[in-house]
Motif scaffolding. Structure first.
Motif, PDB file in Angstrom:
ATOM      1  N   PRO A  93       0.735  -1.355  -0.091  1.00 48.31           N
ATOM      2  CA  PRO A  93       0.075  -0.091  -0.176  1.00 48.31           C
ATOM      3  C   PRO A  93       0.575   1.272  -0.103  1.00 48.31           C
ATOM      4  CG  PRO A  93      -1.014  -1.676   1.519  1.00 48.31           C
ATOM      5  CD  PRO A  93       0.263  -2.123   1.052  1.00 48.31           C
ATOM      6  N   GLU A  94       1.704   1.229   0.827  1.00 43.57           N
ATOM      7  CA  GLU A  94       2.711   2.420   0.733  1.00 43.57           C
ATOM      8  C   GLU A  94       3.455   2.708  -0.387  1.00 43.57           C
ATOM      9  OE1 GLU A  94       3.035  -0.232   2.553  1.00 43.57           O
ATOM     10  OE2 GLU A  94       5.204  -0.750   2.412  1.00 43.57           O
ATOM     11  N   ARG A  95       4.040   1.473  -1.032  1.00 42.22           N
ATOM     12  CA  ARG A  95       4.628   1.544  -2.323  1.00 42.22           C
ATOM     13  C   ARG A  95       3.792   2.139  -3.304  1.00 42.22           C
ATOM     14  NH1 ARG A  95       7.576  -2.890  -5.698  1.00 42.22           N
ATOM     15  NH2 ARG A  95       8.849  -1.477  -7.163  1.00 42.22           N
ATOM     16  N   ARG A  96       2.327   1.767  -3.551  1.00 45.54           N
ATOM     17  CA  ARG A  96       1.623   2.424  -4.293  1.00 45.54           C
ATOM     18  C   ARG A  96       1.434   3.832  -4.131  1.00 45.54           C
ATOM     19  NH1 ARG A  96      -3.490   1.271  -3.842  1.00 45.54           N
ATOM     20  NH2 ARG A  96      -4.178   1.610  -6.025  1.00 45.54           N
ATOM     21  N   ASP A  97       1.368   4.294  -3.066  1.00 46.90           N
ATOM     22  CA  ASP A  97       1.319   5.878  -2.581  1.00 46.90           C
ATOM     23  C   ASP A  97       2.511   6.373  -3.173  1.00 46.90           C
ATOM     24  OD1 ASP A  97       0.083   7.915  -1.467  1.00 46.90           O
ATOM     25  OD2 ASP A  97       1.807   8.185   0.090  1.00 46.90           O
ATOM     26  N   ALA A  98       3.730   5.746  -3.144  1.00 41.09           N
ATOM     27  CA  ALA A  98       4.874   6.321  -3.397  1.00 41.09           C
ATOM     28  C   ALA A  98       5.298   6.585  -5.081  1.00 41.09           C
ATOM     29  CB  ALA A  98       6.153   5.647  -2.901  1.00 41.09           C
ATOM     30  N   MET A  99       4.510   5.468  -5.582  1.00 41.94           N
ATOM     31  CA  MET A  99       4.303   5.360  -7.214  1.00 41.94           C
ATOM     32  C   MET A  99       3.505   6.373  -7.655  1.00 41.94           C
ATOM     33  SD  MET A  99       4.353   0.969  -7.541  1.00 41.94           S
ATOM     34  CE  MET A  99       4.196   1.249  -9.491  1.00 41.94           C
ATOM     35  N   LEU A 100       2.348   6.634  -6.893  1.00 41.83           N
ATOM     36  CA  LEU A 100       1.297   7.812  -7.556  1.00 41.83           C
ATOM     37  C   LEU A 100       2.047   9.041  -7.364  1.00 41.83           C
ATOM     38  CD1 LEU A 100      -1.988   6.116  -6.292  1.00 41.83           C
ATOM     39  CD2 LEU A 100      -1.444   6.865  -8.827  1.00 41.83           C
ATOM     40  N   GLU A 101       2.748   9.127  -6.341  1.00 39.42           N
ATOM     41  CA  GLU A 101       3.535  10.507  -6.246  1.00 39.42           C
ATOM     42  C   GLU A 101       4.503  10.739  -7.134  1.00 39.42           C
ATOM     43  OE1 GLU A 101       2.299  13.219  -4.318  1.00 39.42           O
ATOM     44  OE2 GLU A 101       0.730  11.851  -3.722  1.00 39.42           O
ATOM     45  N   ALA A 102       5.297   9.665  -7.426  1.00 44.72           N
ATOM     46  CA  ALA A 102       6.199   9.743  -8.407  1.00 44.72           C
ATOM     47  C   ALA A 102       5.705  10.091  -9.969  1.00 44.72           C
ATOM     48  CB  ALA A 102       7.078   8.633  -8.491  1.00 44.72           C
ATOM     49  N   VAL A 103       4.625   9.559  -9.988  1.00 49.70           N
ATOM     50  CA  VAL A 103       3.948   9.769 -11.351  1.00 49.70           C
ATOM     51  C   VAL A 103       3.359  11.028 -11.490  1.00 49.70           C
ATOM     52  CG1 VAL A 103       2.034   9.209 -12.769  1.00 49.70           C
ATOM     53  CG2 VAL A 103       3.195   7.460 -11.712  1.00 49.70           C
ATOM     54  N   ALA A 104       3.011  11.770 -10.367  1.00 45.87           N
ATOM     55  CA  ALA A 104       2.131  13.052 -10.182  1.00 45.87           C
ATOM     56  C   ALA A 104       3.601  14.091 -10.420  1.00 45.87           C
ATOM     57  CB  ALA A 104       1.729  13.366  -9.066  1.00 45.87           C
ATOM     58  N   ALA A 105       4.761  13.746  -9.996  1.00 50.99           N
ATOM     59  CA  ALA A 105       5.943  14.574 -10.086  1.00 50.99           C
ATOM     60  C   ALA A 105       6.378  14.448 -11.594  1.00 50.99           C
ATOM     61  CB  ALA A 105       7.003  14.113  -9.291  1.00 50.99           C
ATOM     62  N   ALA A 106       6.495  13.295 -12.260  1.00 45.20           N
ATOM     63  CA  ALA A 106       6.741  13.303 -13.349  1.00 45.20           C
ATOM     64  C   ALA A 106       5.782  14.046 -14.474  1.00 45.20           C
ATOM     65  CB  ALA A 106       6.783  11.651 -13.703  1.00 45.20           C
ATOM     66  N   ALA A 107       4.730  13.789 -14.265  1.00 47.47           N
ATOM     67  CA  ALA A 107       3.648  14.671 -15.017  1.00 47.47           C
ATOM     68  C   ALA A 107       3.839  16.097 -15.218  1.00 47.47           C
ATOM     69  CB  ALA A 107       2.145  14.424 -14.664  1.00 47.47           C
ATOM     70  N   ARG A 108       4.333  16.690 -14.085  1.00 47.48           N
ATOM     71  CA  ARG A 108       4.700  17.775 -13.815  1.00 47.48           C
ATOM     72  C   ARG A 108       6.026  18.195 -14.522  1.00 47.48           C
ATOM     73  NH1 ARG A 108       3.100  16.991  -8.458  1.00 47.48           N
ATOM     74  NH2 ARG A 108       5.181  16.951  -7.633  1.00 47.48           N
ATOM     75  N   THR A 109       6.737  17.477 -14.565  1.00 50.52           N
ATOM     76  CA  THR A 109       8.244  18.008 -15.066  1.00 50.52           C
ATOM     77  C   THR A 109       8.510  17.255 -16.460  1.00 50.52           C
ATOM     78  OG1 THR A 109       9.121  15.814 -14.119  1.00 50.52           O
ATOM     79  CG2 THR A 109       8.972  17.719 -12.898  1.00 50.52           C
ATOM     80  N   VAL A 110       7.338  16.618 -17.317  1.00 48.45           N
ATOM     81  CA  VAL A 110       7.725  16.296 -18.711  1.00 48.45           C
ATOM     82  C   VAL A 110       7.929  17.761 -19.629  1.00 48.45           C
ATOM     83  CG1 VAL A 110       6.711  15.316 -20.813  1.00 48.45           C
ATOM     84  CG2 VAL A 110       6.462  14.057 -18.460  1.00 48.45           C
ATOM     85  N   PRO A 111       8.963  17.902 -20.068  1.00 49.74           N
ATOM     86  CA  PRO A 111       9.214  19.129 -20.843  1.00 49.74           C
ATOM     87  C   PRO A 111       8.398  19.493 -21.876  1.00 49.74           C
ATOM     88  CG  PRO A 111      10.920  17.352 -21.559  1.00 49.74           C
ATOM     89  CD  PRO A 111      10.198  16.806 -20.539  1.00 49.74           C
ATOM     90  N   PRO A 112       7.805  20.545 -22.129  1.00 46.96           N
ATOM     91  CA  PRO A 112       6.994  20.901 -23.356  1.00 46.96           C
ATOM     92  C   PRO A 112       7.865  20.528 -24.381  1.00 46.96           C
ATOM     93  CG  PRO A 112       7.183  22.805 -21.618  1.00 46.96           C
ATOM     94  CD  PRO A 112       8.297  21.886 -21.052  1.00 46.96           C
ATOM     95  N   GLY A 113       6.673  20.001 -25.602  1.00 48.23           N
ATOM     96  CA  GLY A 113       7.615  19.553 -26.826  1.00 48.23           C
ATOM     97  C   GLY A 113       7.831  18.253 -26.985  1.00 48.23           C
ATOM     98  N   VAL A 114       7.650  17.429 -25.816  1.00 48.47           N
ATOM     99  CA  VAL A 114       8.251  16.148 -25.934  1.00 48.47           C
ATOM    100  C   VAL A 114       7.120  15.317 -26.897  1.00 48.47           C
ATOM    101  CG1 VAL A 114       6.577  15.260 -23.970  1.00 48.47           C
ATOM    102  CG2 VAL A 114       8.693  14.117 -24.400  1.00 48.47           C
TER     103      VAL A 114
END
Length: 496
Positions: A468-489
């Protein structure tokens, strides 16, 4: 609608059982080796009644033992999951996805939602690279079965729109295209809407010669019964199969034969086939349908309705601009979704057409119920990659829509577990000794309410425990990745 992506809903609550217990408050590190789910209720997706107070023991990528909790010995090195008051189902399969190509987004979103297998419906090199990395253990993601680039007629609906496609004008080009995609490593051939009857037949013959299956859209020029007789394994979406179940099929076929679409004019094609869809839906003939469905069932042709996709496109007002799942979607992907919604799907839609689309969605749901009652095998797929259809999350929406269509919860569950495993030749999809160790631990009974498939406590993928806690960490990592995908990728995939 509650999508269960708050911290509380995602994590669940652990109940102490002593040393080795994995709860919602432990380490977020990967758990490898043996995994024991103790005291759970097993819903094995075979149709058998649930079995209570069971222990499922996974070691490596297989289920090593399954039996009453009192009789299964738990190794000292096992990570123990408290299964009391919880339910274990097989890992889920989404049988129709178009992944974005962003490895920090789609693979983890599939897994945290219990989706351990996907059928990729538009092949491109990144997906084959992902599969290699998953096999090597350098990428945590679902197993995958990968289509060829779609093979369409000439001119293609996808000219200039970014989807991987091959355009063929005749039988010779069609055969050559099949040979090429086979050489490139496609698991099956993806066929598309504007193929001529001649080209489609050539694809079927060449695929058969090479030992490849083919699936996808039923071309406008080919009746679904003829496509099924030629060996098409699955028909995607609900906008072609029902032409053959209409009392006005001859009229619809004549209109389709006159249909001319310019290269890349997907929007124009949608507008031109729309009145034919309305006619087909309003003139559904039960006697014709019985004959068509009997042919499909006899040929073991499957239907992948992707109702969740149809809901977005038929009922765009249901799209929630504040959907909490959007935090996991990169801005570049969402921009592609918005472009597709406005330029491909909604541009030029009149108020009358909008009202007809609302009507059509009800027909689509009822049509899937008719398919099920006739025994046509149904696969759960979402068309992830289409606007506002979310990786992983939307499979649970599809299961809910299948139940709304009339499938009992067990049949809906089988459409995402046992049946796609058989269809794809993976030999898993159930909870039994020796089966693949792909499992989902739920906090509530999905047979009581199919929406409970969203209430995920933990996931086991190829024997690796996502706590359960790893799922939470994975979701937070996806949210961070979604914020940092560079424009124009470059975002791969397509909405097809």
């Amino acid at each position: 609608m509650d999508f269960n992506i708050s911290r509380r809903a995602v994590l669940g609550t652990g109940v102490g059982l002593g040393a080795g217990l994995v709860t919602g408050t432990g380490t977020a590190a990967a758990t490898r080796g043996a995994v024991a789910i103790v005291g759970c209720t097993v819903i094995d997706a075979t149709g058998a009644p649930p079995r209570h107070d069971m222990t499922v023991l996974a070691r490596g990528d297989r289920i090593a033992a399954l039996g009453p909790a009192r009789s299964v010995r738990i190794p000292g090195d096992a990570a123990v999951v408290d299964g009391r008051r919880r339910f274990v189902i097989p890992g889920l399969t989404d049988a129709h996805v178009h992944s974005s190509g962003i490895d920090t987004v789609d693979p983890p979103l599939y897994l945290v939602n219990g989706v351990t297998t996907v059928r990729e419906m538009s092949g491109y090199p990144t997906l084959h690279e992902w599969r290699r990395r998953v096999a090597e253990g350098t990428l945590l993601g679902p197993r995958s079965v990968i289509a060829s680039p779609l093979i369409d007629g000439s001119p293609s609906l996808w000219t200039g729109l970014g989807a991987p496609y091959v355009e063929v004008a005749d039988a010779a080009q069609a055969r050559a295209a099949v040979r090429q995609v086979a050489a490139d490593g496609a698991d099956f051939v993806k066929v598309y809407s504007r193929l001529s009857a001649e080209s489609f037949t050539a694809i079927a013959q060449e695929a058969h010669r090479l030992g490849l299956e083919f699936a996808g859209h039923c071309p406008d020029a080919v009746p679904v019964t003829a496509a099924s007789d030629l060996g098409q394994r699955s028909f995607e979406h609900v906008f072609t199969t029902w032409y053959a179940t209409s009392g006005h099929e001859d009229e619809i076929r004549r209109a389709l034969s006159r249909l001319v679409v310019e290269a890349g004019d997907y929007n124009g094609w949608l507008h031109r086939v729309h009145p034919l869809e309305v006619t087909a839906a309003r003139t559904f003939d039960p006697a014709r349908a019985a004959r068509v469905f009997r042919r499909l069932r006899g040929n073991d042709s499957h239907q992948t309705p992707t109702l969740v996709m149809h809901r977005v496109l038929d009922l765009p007002g249901t799209v929630d601009a504040d959907d909490p799942r959007l935090r996991y979607i990169p801005a570049e992907v969402r921009a592609g979704w918005d472009f597709a919604m406005q330029e491909i799907y909604l541009d030029g839609r009149t108020p009358q057409e909008a009202a007809e689309h609302e009507e059509l969605f009800g027909h689509r749901v009822r049509f899937v119920g008719a398919l099920h009652r006739a025994g046509v095998p149904v696969l759960a797929g979402t068309d992830t990659g289409t606007s506002y259809v979310y990786p992983g999350f939307s499979l649970h929406d599809e299961l809910e829509l299948l139940v709304r269509a009339g499938l009992p919860p067990m049949r809906a569950l089988q459409a995402a577990t046992r049946d796609p495993a058989r269809f794809l030749g993976l030999g898993s999809g159930t909870v039994r000794q020796g089966a693949a160790a792909d499992l989902v631990v739920l906090d509530a009974d999905p047979l009581a309410d199919i929406r409970n498939t969203r209430r995920i406590h933990a996931v086991v993928v190829r024997g690796e425990l996502i706590t359960p806690e790893r799922r939470d960490a994975m979701l937070e990592a996806v949210a961070a990745a979604a914020r940092t995908v560079p424009p124009g990728v470059a975002v791969a995939g397509c909405r097809c």
